[in-house]
Design an enzyme around this catalytic site. Structure first.
Site, short mmCIF file in Angstrom:
data_model
loop_
_atom_site.label_atom_id
_atom_site.label_comp_id
_atom_site.label_asym_id
_atom_site.label_seq_id
_atom_site.Cartn_x
_atom_site.Cartn_y
_atom_site.Cartn_z
N ARG A 152 40.75 54.90 118.54
CA ARG A 152 40.12 55.32 119.86
C ARG A 152 38.74 56.14 119.57
O ARG A 152 37.58 55.87 120.07
CB ARG A 152 41.12 55.79 120.75
CG ARG A 152 42.16 54.99 120.99
CD ARG A 152 41.91 53.69 122.20
NE ARG A 152 41.39 54.24 123.44
CZ ARG A 152 41.10 53.45 124.38
NH1 ARG A 152 41.08 51.95 123.88
NH2 ARG A 152 40.68 53.84 125.45
N ASN B 141 30.61 45.78 123.90
CA ASN B 141 30.56 47.03 123.15
C ASN B 141 31.48 46.84 121.88
O ASN B 141 32.21 47.79 121.21
CB ASN B 141 31.56 47.95 124.23
CG ASN B 141 32.81 47.28 124.44
OD1 ASN B 141 33.11 46.35 124.27
ND2 ASN B 141 33.72 48.35 125.36
N HIS C 248 37.40 46.09 120.79
CA HIS C 248 38.61 46.50 121.48
C HIS C 248 39.76 47.08 120.49
O HIS C 248 40.00 46.51 119.76
CB HIS C 248 39.17 45.41 122.40
CG HIS C 248 40.43 45.72 123.06
ND1 HIS C 248 40.39 46.50 124.21
CD2 HIS C 248 41.79 45.54 122.59
CE1 HIS C 248 41.80 46.47 124.47
NE2 HIS C 248 42.51 46.05 123.58
N GLU D 170 49.80 44.04 122.45
CA GLU D 170 48.59 43.31 122.09
C GLU D 170 48.87 42.74 120.59
O GLU D 170 48.56 41.39 120.37
CB GLU D 170 47.51 44.11 121.84
CG GLU D 170 47.06 44.69 123.31
CD GLU D 170 45.82 45.49 123.46
OE1 GLU D 170 45.01 45.06 124.12
OE2 GLU D 170 45.69 46.54 122.54
N THR E 35 34.27 53.38 126.16
CA THR E 35 34.04 52.19 126.42
C THR E 35 32.53 52.01 126.69
O THR E 35 32.16 50.78 126.12
CB THR E 35 34.66 51.99 127.81
OG1 THR E 35 36.08 52.46 127.66
CG2 THR E 35 34.63 50.32 128.01
N PHE F 6 34.58 43.43 137.39
CA PHE F 6 34.02 42.84 136.06
C PHE F 6 35.02 41.79 135.47
O PHE F 6 34.48 41.56 134.41
CB PHE F 6 33.57 43.99 135.19
CG PHE F 6 34.94 44.86 134.81
CD1 PHE F 6 35.69 44.15 133.66
CD2 PHE F 6 35.11 46.10 135.57
CE1 PHE F 6 36.93 45.33 133.39
CE2 PHE F 6 36.19 46.81 135.24
CZ PHE F 6 37.17 46.28 134.13
N LYS G 51 34.74 41.91 119.02
CA LYS G 51 34.40 41.15 120.23
C LYS G 51 33.41 40.05 119.78
O LYS G 51 32.72 40.24 118.74
CB LYS G 51 34.14 42.00 121.49
CG LYS G 51 35.20 42.66 121.98
CD LYS G 51 34.76 43.35 123.28
CE LYS G 51 35.87 44.35 123.82
NZ LYS G 51 35.34 44.76 125.14
N TYR H 185 44.18 40.97 129.00
CA TYR H 185 43.27 41.97 130.11
C TYR H 185 43.88 41.83 131.41
O TYR H 185 43.14 42.16 132.38
CB TYR H 185 41.99 41.72 130.17
CG TYR H 185 41.21 42.06 128.92
CD1 TYR H 185 40.92 43.30 128.52
CD2 TYR H 185 40.25 41.12 128.10
CE1 TYR H 185 40.25 43.91 127.51
CE2 TYR H 185 39.89 41.77 126.82
CZ TYR H 185 39.54 42.98 126.68
OH TYR H 185 38.92 43.24 125.60
N ARG I 137 30.97 52.21 119.08
CA ARG I 137 30.05 51.71 120.32
C ARG I 137 28.97 52.43 120.37
O ARG I 137 27.88 52.28 120.92
CB ARG I 137 31.11 51.83 121.22
CG ARG I 137 32.07 51.06 121.25
CD ARG I 137 33.29 51.16 122.27
NE ARG I 137 34.22 50.36 122.61
CZ ARG I 137 35.31 50.65 123.18
NH1 ARG I 137 35.69 51.52 123.41
NH2 ARG I 137 36.26 49.48 123.51
P1 CMP Z 1 37.89 47.06 126.18
O1 CMP Z 1 38.35 48.34 125.65
O2 CMP Z 1 37.97 45.84 125.63
O3 CMP Z 1 38.77 47.04 127.90
C1 CMP Z 1 38.34 46.66 128.89
C2 CMP Z 1 37.06 45.90 128.71
O4 CMP Z 1 36.09 45.79 130.05
C3 CMP Z 1 36.13 47.31 128.32
O5 CMP Z 1 36.25 47.28 126.84
C4 CMP Z 1 34.56 46.66 128.50
O6 CMP Z 1 34.22 45.85 127.66
C5 CMP Z 1 34.88 45.82 129.80
N1 CMP Z 1 34.25 46.04 130.85
C6 CMP Z 1 33.04 45.24 131.30
N2 CMP Z 1 32.61 45.89 132.47
C7 CMP Z 1 33.22 47.03 132.75
C8 CMP Z 1 33.02 47.90 133.64
N3 CMP Z 1 32.38 48.03 134.74
N4 CMP Z 1 34.03 49.07 133.48
C9 CMP Z 1 35.14 49.02 132.60
N5 CMP Z 1 35.20 48.29 131.81
C10 CMP Z 1 34.22 47.03 131.75
#
Ligand code: CMP
Length: 138
Positions: free
Chosen positions: A85, A112, A115, A126, A91, A57, A9, A49, A102
């Site tokens: 994963r 983070n 992805h 994807e 996450t 968010f 990212k 997304y 992470r």
């Molecule tokens: P990712 O695995 O890219 O998939 C969805 C993304 O939403 C997640 O990682 C986070 O970086 C982002 N995100 C931001 N805020 C939140 C939140 N409050 N809860 C979950 N995901 C969040």
């Protein structure tokens, strides 16, 4: 052979963490079969997304994901989806175990670092979103 989509990212690119992310997957024995650096359009971010549309968010995530270049990759190997994963960790970096990408490098739930696809269906979707079939090594 199973394939997954992985993206460094904007925070990971900005902080110079691309190489460390790649090294962790290479060390684990997985094979990179495609890679590109790009600036994601808002349209592409919305599509990637889509499952999060409407969540509190979502808008902030869109602006962050389009704020700078990312590195998109396809990785191949047995069990690569679940294994990546686990290598990424939870996450939220505050909850991610030490030793995970992470857990070691992430600074907030949106920043983070990486992805990765969470299922075979997501991986297929994807990969197609970011790569033409000719851009992926056989
Ligand atoms: P990712 O695995 O890219 O998939 C969805 C993304 O939403 C997640 O990682 C986070 O970086 C982002 N995100 C931001 N805020 C939140 C939140 N409050 N809860 C979950 N995901 C969040």
């Amino acid at each position: 052979m199973e394939r997954t989509f992985l993206m460094v990212k904007p925070d990971g690119v900005e902080r110079g963490l691309i190489g460390q992310v790649i090294s962790r997957l290479e060390n684990k024995g997985f094979r990179m079969v495609a890679m590109k650096m790009l600036r994601i359009s808002e349209e592409l971010a919305r599509e990637q997304y889509a499952e999060h549309a409407g969540k509190p968010f979502f808008d902030e995530m869109l602006s962050f994901m389009t704020s700078g270049p990312v590195v998109a990759m396809v990785w191949e190997g047995r069990g690569v989806i679940q294994s990546v994963r686990r290598l990424m960790g939870a996450t939220d970096p505050a909850q991610a175990a030490p030793g995970t990408i992470r857990g070691d490098m992430g600074t907030s739930i949106s920043r983070n670092v990486v992805h990765g696809s969470d299922s075979p269906a997501a991986a297929e979707r994807e990969i197609k979103l970011f790569f033409d079939s000719g851009e992926i090594l056989a």
